[in-house]
Design a protein around this motif. Structure first.
Motif, PDB file in Angstrom:
ATOM      1  N   SER A 348       0.812  -1.506   0.254  1.00 38.31           N
ATOM      2  CA  SER A 348       0.046  -0.408  -0.046  1.00 38.31           C
ATOM      3  C   SER A 348       0.836   1.515   0.382  1.00 38.31           C
ATOM      4  O   SER A 348       0.232   2.496   0.381  1.00 38.31           O
ATOM      5  N   ARG A 349       1.919   1.092  -0.269  1.00 40.63           N
ATOM      6  CA  ARG A 349       3.550   1.864  -0.136  1.00 40.63           C
ATOM      7  C   ARG A 349       4.071   2.140  -0.996  1.00 40.63           C
ATOM      8  O   ARG A 349       5.039   1.480  -1.286  1.00 40.63           O
ATOM      9  N   PRO A 350       3.909   1.888  -2.240  1.00 43.62           N
ATOM     10  CA  PRO A 350       4.273   1.626  -3.628  1.00 43.62           C
ATOM     11  C   PRO A 350       5.585   2.750  -3.625  1.00 43.62           C
ATOM     12  O   PRO A 350       6.751   3.056  -4.047  1.00 43.62           O
ATOM     13  N   GLU A 351       5.320   3.741  -2.986  1.00 41.37           N
ATOM     14  CA  GLU A 351       6.711   4.566  -3.532  1.00 41.37           C
ATOM     15  C   GLU A 351       7.444   5.157  -2.060  1.00 41.37           C
ATOM     16  O   GLU A 351       8.822   4.638  -2.546  1.00 41.37           O
ATOM     17  N   GLU A 352       7.639   3.854  -1.470  1.00 41.30           N
ATOM     18  CA  GLU A 352       8.210   3.011  -0.694  1.00 41.30           C
ATOM     19  C   GLU A 352       9.325   2.248  -1.335  1.00 41.30           C
ATOM     20  O   GLU A 352      10.516   2.135  -0.542  1.00 41.30           O
ATOM     21  N   LEU A 353       8.571   1.163  -1.949  1.00 40.80           N
ATOM     22  CA  LEU A 353       8.848   0.917  -2.668  1.00 40.80           C
ATOM     23  C   LEU A 353      10.141   0.927  -4.138  1.00 40.80           C
ATOM     24  O   LEU A 353      11.074   0.192  -3.994  1.00 40.80           O
ATOM     25  N   TYR A 354       9.846   1.728  -4.587  1.00 44.25           N
ATOM     26  CA  TYR A 354      10.346   2.779  -5.440  1.00 44.25           C
ATOM     27  C   TYR A 354      11.490   3.459  -4.609  1.00 44.25           C
ATOM     28  O   TYR A 354      13.046   2.998  -5.727  1.00 44.25           O
ATOM     29  N   VAL A 356      13.238   2.052  -2.808  1.00 46.50           N
ATOM     30  CA  VAL A 356      14.681   0.638  -2.210  1.00 46.50           C
ATOM     31  C   VAL A 356      14.708   0.361  -3.058  1.00 46.50           C
ATOM     32  O   VAL A 356      16.168   0.561  -3.283  1.00 46.50           O
ATOM     33  N   VAL A 357      13.857  -0.025  -4.336  1.00 47.91           N
ATOM     34  CA  VAL A 357      14.780  -0.524  -5.365  1.00 47.91           C
ATOM     35  C   VAL A 357      15.185   0.394  -6.410  1.00 47.91           C
ATOM     36  O   VAL A 357      15.563  -0.276  -7.391  1.00 47.91           O
ATOM     37  N   GLY A 358      14.938   1.407  -6.797  1.00 50.96           N
ATOM     38  CA  GLY A 358      14.682   2.366  -7.694  1.00 50.96           C
ATOM     39  C   GLY A 358      13.760   2.209  -8.539  1.00 50.96           C
ATOM     40  O   GLY A 358      12.652   2.255  -8.545  1.00 50.96           O
ATOM     41  N   PRO A 359      13.784   4.310  -8.935  1.00 48.77           N
ATOM     42  CA  PRO A 359      12.877   4.678 -10.391  1.00 48.77           C
ATOM     43  C   PRO A 359      11.990   3.559 -11.202  1.00 48.77           C
ATOM     44  O   PRO A 359      10.992   3.725 -11.740  1.00 48.77           O
ATOM     45  N   ASN A 360      13.583   2.668 -11.419  1.00 47.18           N
ATOM     46  CA  ASN A 360      13.556   2.248 -12.786  1.00 47.18           C
ATOM     47  C   ASN A 360      13.873   0.912 -12.943  1.00 47.18           C
ATOM     48  O   ASN A 360      14.520   0.142 -13.339  1.00 47.18           O
ATOM     49  N   PRO A 361      13.180  -0.274 -12.293  1.00 45.89           N
ATOM     50  CA  PRO A 361      13.313  -1.180 -11.732  1.00 45.89           C
ATOM     51  C   PRO A 361      13.047  -2.468 -12.956  1.00 45.89           C
ATOM     52  O   PRO A 361      12.404  -2.433 -13.367  1.00 45.89           O
ATOM     53  N   PRO A 362      14.112  -3.618 -13.198  1.00 49.67           N
ATOM     54  CA  PRO A 362      13.999  -4.955 -14.114  1.00 49.67           C
ATOM     55  C   PRO A 362      12.232  -5.566 -13.363  1.00 49.67           C
ATOM     56  O   PRO A 362      12.198  -4.995 -11.984  1.00 49.67           O
TER      57      PRO A 362
END
Length: 387
Positions: A348-354, A356-362
């Motif tokens: 429910s917190r996609p901004e936190e996931l981005y 952590v892993v960067g804005p353009n994850p594979p």
């Protein structure tokens, strides 16, 4: 035309295909949920009469009468040497329908489930309230069963479970275990919990904390020196505390907050994520848990009603074995266990996931040169990912 199979055949197919649920309804063939995805069997669509015949074969006379009166029924059904199933029977457009959840006949082990050490530690505390939360089908009962079995193997305690229905059947090792099923051994969670305190329990498992009185009794039992495990259908620590408080009238909410701040020891909020390209012998889904340990600071947040601040404390609580759901999803993604799409669908917190892993994850992490520390929530910069 008479069906050329019985309900046990569907159960066997579900177990052989490593399915989790069977869905039976009129006008459709039986469906099996495999690795989180509904899959039609190769059988013909069922008529209402065929569905009723399959479903009623699992029910005794009292259960049939109960269903015919209430149009809803929860029960369990076991096939010796195969598995037990949690069964929900209901009405669908005037016809009988059912959902069967497969339960392992083997009590799960913490090592098999790859649960963190902190979960084992929580099974060793002498008193307090430990909650396992998550949506339906997220493995809450499995996690709790592993914790109860750890106690059973290591301590001489009286363990009392109240379930609807009983899912895992325990055999006493060091502990004495009594399991009570709603509708067969007791009339309600409330009645069972009121009686529980006169039955000399050390550990109480409440299958579902779904109303004010059940929550109040469970919290009171934890306050009076018992170790209480319970479940709720919530997806985060903050949501769980708010849900428990909100079932009480406004004039009682300050009191329940104080009680929770004193009795709540930990909260595990979990979900199951489809595994990317599971190997032979691996489960088709992998579990991700948010873990909140109730420190004095978090107890103060509960008492003051500042649940919105909990996430920040979990983020920085690595030294207390806390972890956010996003940190675990990120690690699973970086390890190549799940796709980024699967990870983003569970947060429910996609901004936190981005973050952590960067804005353009594979789509899948196939290679990881560095590592990610979920306790500190910081990524080691010397990593590279190739998609």
């Amino acid at each position: 035309m008479v069906l050329d199979y019985i309900i046990e055949d569907l159960m066997e197919e579900c177990v052989e295909r490593k399915g989790s649920d069977i869905h039976i309804s009129a006008g459709l063939p039986p469906y099996i949920r495999i690795s989180g995805h509904l899959t039609a069997t190769d059988r013909d669509p069922l008529t209402p009469e065929e569905v009723q015949r399959l479903v009623f074969a699992m029910l005794n006379n009292n259960q049939r009468k109960n269903f015919e009166q209430n149009w809803e029924l929860d029960c369990s059904y076991g096939v010796k040497g195969l598995a037990r199933f949690r069964v929900n029977v209901y009405k669908d457009r005037g016809s009988v329908a059912a959902c069967l959840r497969a339960l392992s006949s083997k009590i799960p082990d913490m090592d098999d489930l790859k649960l963190p050490q902190v979960v084992r530690d929580l099974s060793e505390i002498p008193r307090g309230l430990v909650l396992v939360t998550g949506p339906t089908g997220s493995g809450k009962s499995t996690t709790l069963a592993a914790m109860i079995q750890t106690i059973n193997k290591t301590r001489a305690e009286h363990i009392l479970t109240v379930e609807d229905p009983i899912e895992f059947v325990y055999e006493a090792v060091k502990s004495v275990i009594h399991q009570r099923q709603i509708g067969e051994d007791t009339k309600s969670f409330q009645a069972a919990l009121r009686a529980a305190l006169r039955e000399d329990p050390d550990v109480i498992l409440v299958g579902e904390m779904r109303d004010l009185e059940t929550i109040q009794l469970a919290v009171s039992a934890a306050e009076t020196g018992h170790l209480v495990f319970g479940t709720l259908h919530t997806s985060s620590a903050a949501q769980t505390v708010d849900r428990m408080v909100d079932v009480f009238p406004p004039e009682q909410q300050a009191q329940i907050r104080t009680q929770l701040s004193n009795s709540l020891k930990a909260m595990l909020s979990q979900t199951l994520v489809p595994r990317h390209n599971p190997q032979p012998g691996q489960f088709g889904r992998v579990m991700a848990q948010e873990i909140m340990i109730v420190t004095p600071a978090i107890a103060n947040l509960i008492r003051e009603g500042k649940t919105a601040q909990m996430y920040g404390f979990i983020q920085t609580g690595g030294k207390d074995s806390m972890q956010t759901l996003e940190s675990v999803l990120a690690q699973l993604y970086l390890d190549g266990d799940i796709t980024f799409e699967s990870a983003i669908s569970k947060t429910s917190r996609p901004e936190e996931l981005y973050r952590v892993v960067g804005p353009n994850p594979p789509s899948v992490a196939k290679k990881k040169a560095g590592s990610y520390d979920p306790k500190s929530q910081d990524m080691i910069k010397s990593r590279s990912i190739s998609g």
